[in-house]
Design a protein around this motif. Structure first.
Motif, PDB file in Angstrom:
ATOM      1  N   VAL A  24       0.835  -1.210   0.000  1.00 33.95           N
ATOM      2  CA  VAL A  24       0.000   0.000   0.000  1.00 33.95           C
ATOM      3  C   VAL A  24       0.869   1.259   0.000  1.00 33.95           C
ATOM      4  CG1 VAL A  24      -1.691   1.344   1.348  1.00 33.95           C
ATOM      5  CG2 VAL A  24      -1.910  -1.161   1.173  1.00 33.95           C
ATOM      6  N   PHE A  25       0.507   2.221  -0.878  1.00 28.87           N
ATOM      7  CA  PHE A  25       1.144   3.544  -0.896  1.00 28.87           C
ATOM      8  C   PHE A  25       0.060   4.593  -0.750  1.00 28.87           C
ATOM      9  CE2 PHE A  25       4.385   0.980  -2.741  1.00 28.87           C
ATOM     10  CZ  PHE A  25       5.580   1.585  -2.388  1.00 28.87           C
ATOM     11  N   ASN A  26       0.126   5.363   0.327  1.00 29.81           N
ATOM     12  CA  ASN A  26      -0.787   6.488   0.503  1.00 29.81           C
ATOM     13  C   ASN A  26      -0.264   7.676  -0.290  1.00 29.81           C
ATOM     14  OD1 ASN A  26      -2.618   5.262   2.383  1.00 29.81           O
ATOM     15  ND2 ASN A  26      -0.999   5.417   3.922  1.00 29.81           N
ATOM     16  N   LYS A  27      -1.174   8.501  -0.806  1.00 30.17           N
ATOM     17  CA  LYS A  27      -0.750   9.728  -1.459  1.00 30.17           C
ATOM     18  C   LYS A  27      -0.199  10.695  -0.414  1.00 30.17           C
ATOM     19  CE  LYS A  27      -4.000   9.327  -5.338  1.00 30.17           C
ATOM     20  NZ  LYS A  27      -5.181   9.890  -6.013  1.00 30.17           N
ATOM     21  N   PRO A  28       0.850  11.479  -0.737  1.00 31.13           N
ATOM     22  CA  PRO A  28       1.489  11.583  -2.046  1.00 31.13           C
ATOM     23  C   PRO A  28       2.450  10.424  -2.315  1.00 31.13           C
ATOM     24  CG  PRO A  28       2.566  13.051  -0.480  1.00 31.13           C
ATOM     25  CD  PRO A  28       1.426  12.422   0.248  1.00 31.13           C
ATOM     26  N   PHE A  29       2.443   9.955  -3.548  1.00 31.83           N
ATOM     27  CA  PHE A  29       3.436   8.976  -3.979  1.00 31.83           C
ATOM     28  C   PHE A  29       3.899   9.329  -5.388  1.00 31.83           C
ATOM     29  CE2 PHE A  29      -0.738   6.875  -4.849  1.00 31.83           C
ATOM     30  CZ  PHE A  29      -0.664   6.779  -6.234  1.00 31.83           C
ATOM     31  N   VAL A  30       4.982   8.682  -5.813  1.00 26.75           N
ATOM     32  CA  VAL A  30       5.627   8.992  -7.095  1.00 26.75           C
ATOM     33  C   VAL A  30       5.464   7.804  -8.043  1.00 26.75           C
ATOM     34  CG1 VAL A  30       7.793   9.707  -8.204  1.00 26.75           C
ATOM     35  CG2 VAL A  30       7.333  10.360  -5.827  1.00 26.75           C
ATOM     36  N   GLU A  31       5.213   8.097  -9.309  1.00 24.52           N
ATOM     37  CA  GLU A  31       5.061   7.065 -10.349  1.00 24.52           C
ATOM     38  C   GLU A  31       6.128   7.315 -11.416  1.00 24.52           C
ATOM     39  OE1 GLU A  31       1.080   5.696 -12.591  1.00 24.52           O
ATOM     40  OE2 GLU A  31       1.811   7.646 -13.269  1.00 24.52           O
ATOM     41  N   LYS A  32       7.049   6.347 -11.574  1.00 21.22           N
ATOM     42  CA  LYS A  32       8.157   6.497 -12.534  1.00 21.22           C
ATOM     43  C   LYS A  32       8.108   5.389 -13.572  1.00 21.22           C
ATOM     44  CE  LYS A  32      11.541   8.316  -9.225  1.00 21.22           C
ATOM     45  NZ  LYS A  32      12.842   8.065  -8.560  1.00 21.22           N
ATOM     46  N   PRO A  33       8.189   5.711 -14.863  1.00 24.17           N
ATOM     47  CA  PRO A  33       8.296   4.657 -15.884  1.00 24.17           C
ATOM     48  C   PRO A  33       9.536   3.804 -15.631  1.00 24.17           C
ATOM     49  CG  PRO A  33       7.892   6.802 -16.898  1.00 24.17           C
ATOM     50  CD  PRO A  33       8.193   7.060 -15.457  1.00 24.17           C
ATOM     51  N   ILE A  34       9.460   2.500 -15.920  1.00 20.05           N
ATOM     52  CA  ILE A  34      10.631   1.657 -15.652  1.00 20.05           C
ATOM     53  C   ILE A  34      11.780   1.965 -16.603  1.00 20.05           C
ATOM     54  CG2 ILE A  34       9.353  -0.222 -14.544  1.00 20.05           C
ATOM     55  CD1 ILE A  34       9.561  -1.795 -17.142  1.00 20.05           C
ATOM     56  N   SER A  35      11.484   2.551 -17.755  1.00 19.29           N
ATOM     57  CA  SER A  35      12.567   2.985 -18.647  1.00 19.29           C
ATOM     58  C   SER A  35      13.150   4.293 -18.119  1.00 19.29           C
ATOM     59  CB  SER A  35      12.060   3.209 -20.078  1.00 19.29           C
ATOM     60  OG  SER A  35      13.037   3.912 -20.830  1.00 19.29           O
TER      61      SER A  35
END
Length: 347
Positions: free
Chosen positions: A146-157
């Motif tokens: 589980v990740f509560n906001k705020p969280f970061v989303e990064k492309p794997i590339s």
């Protein structure tokens, strides 16, 4: 003196990269200083040769400085290194791994470097446990984590710089979308609250910093230059000086951070290596490893980098090439630099 006897007395250092990199100001500054070494001669591989000629027609060198950027044929550089067996400054095979954030994070973990808490959502995996996503208004659950906001989303590339930060509804929701600098912007706010539904990503905890990112540049495991810039996550506006350059602030690294720099440099086998540090909650976390990168606009760094690289190259190659180079006293002590004229100058 004929050409053969002259060249046999010098280490030939080849720069093999895309023209945009090899013709950049930092590269030119460092090459000018390397050429001041009595026993070093540098040559830059022309981009059209790199792209269009077979590797057996590339210039022959004793030492290779080569690194990937957009459009660079890394496989050809590896083929060239296997053919000529030069002393390689930045490991070439590892530069494939640096392009994959999953591999970067795994290698950082194995090197004992602190990372933000993270999980990988791999939508291409045949394993269903690696592509499970449950989304709620203020949190997500990825593969049971589980990740509560705020969280970061990064492309794997790692070549994809479209990184999103998602905010909780209590802070107005929405997301900040980061991207490679375009003019005076490096991010933009969006009202979109839902995560991306296609592609594979790393999700990680958002680290509360003081609004700056620390960028670290190694030249070998024992030297690191650091500077801070305003975080692109703040408002997306790039802070520039009156000459239009992005404002950077000098930063002193703690002993713990110097050890991180050493570990990153050694783990990725990249002598010249840039990476990003986040200082949060009294600790320092690595959030990105960029591979080969030079500092912009620092004469002190150009002097240091050329001295360290020049001495490293000669220490490794002078004996086997029968070059009468004497190891300078206190080789790795930054305040003293032997010059090509034999005098000692203080920085």
């Amino acid at each position: 003196m004929d050409d053969d006897s002259h060249s046999s007395k010098q280490v030939v250092v080849g720069i093999c990269s895309m023209a945009k990199k090899s013709e950049s100001k930092p590269m030119k500054e460092i090459l000018a200083r390397l050429n001041e070494f009595e026993f070093i001669r540098t040559i830059v591989f022309p981009e059209n040769v790199i792209l269009n000629s077979p590797v057996d027609e590339w210039p022959e060198v004793d030492c290779l400085v080569s690194f990937h950027s957009k459009g660079f044929p890394l496989s050809k550089a590896i083929e060239y290194a296997a053919l000529r067996e030069p002393y390689v400054i930045n490991d070439l095979h590892m530069q494939y791994d640096i392009q994959d954030r999953r591999k970067v994070y795994k290698m950082l973990e194995e090197a004992g470097v602190e990372l933000p808490r993270y999980v990988v959502l791999d939508r291409d995996s045949i394993n269903i446990e690696e592509r499970e996503l449950i989304e709620s208004e203020d949190h997500i659950e990825v593969n049971g984590v589980v990740f509560n906001k705020p969280f970061v989303e990064k492309p794997i590339s790692a070549e994809d710089h479209n990184i999103y930060i998602y905010y909780p509804s209590s802070a107005g929701g929405g997301s900040q979308r980061l991207f490679r600098k375009i003019g005076s912007r490096s991010s933009v706010y969006s009202s979109e609250t839902q995560v991306r539904k296609t592609g594979s990503y790393i999700y990680e905890e958002f680290m509360p910093t003081d609004g700056t990112d620390v960028k670290v540049y190694t030249v070998g495991p024992d030297y690191a230059h650091a500077e801070a810039r305003k975080s692109p996550a703040l408002d997306g506006k790039v802070e520039r000086d009156k000459e239009g350059k992005e404002v950077r602030y000098p930063v002193m690294l703690s002993n713990a951070e110097k050890l991180i720099a050493r570990n990153v440099c050694l783990a990725f086998k990249q002598t010249v290596c840039g990476f990003d540090l986040l200082r949060a909650n009294g600790k320092s976390f690595v959030c990105d490893v960029n591979g080969f990168s030079f500092v912009k606009n620092s004469m002190k760094y150009y002097d240091d980098a050329a001295r360290i690289l020049g001495n490293m190259i000669l220490r490794n190659l002078a004996p086997q090439l029968h070059i009468p180079w004497l190891i300078p006293f206190q080789l790795d002590d930054p305040p003293i630099m032997p010059t090509t004229f034999g005098k000692v100058s203080n920085f």
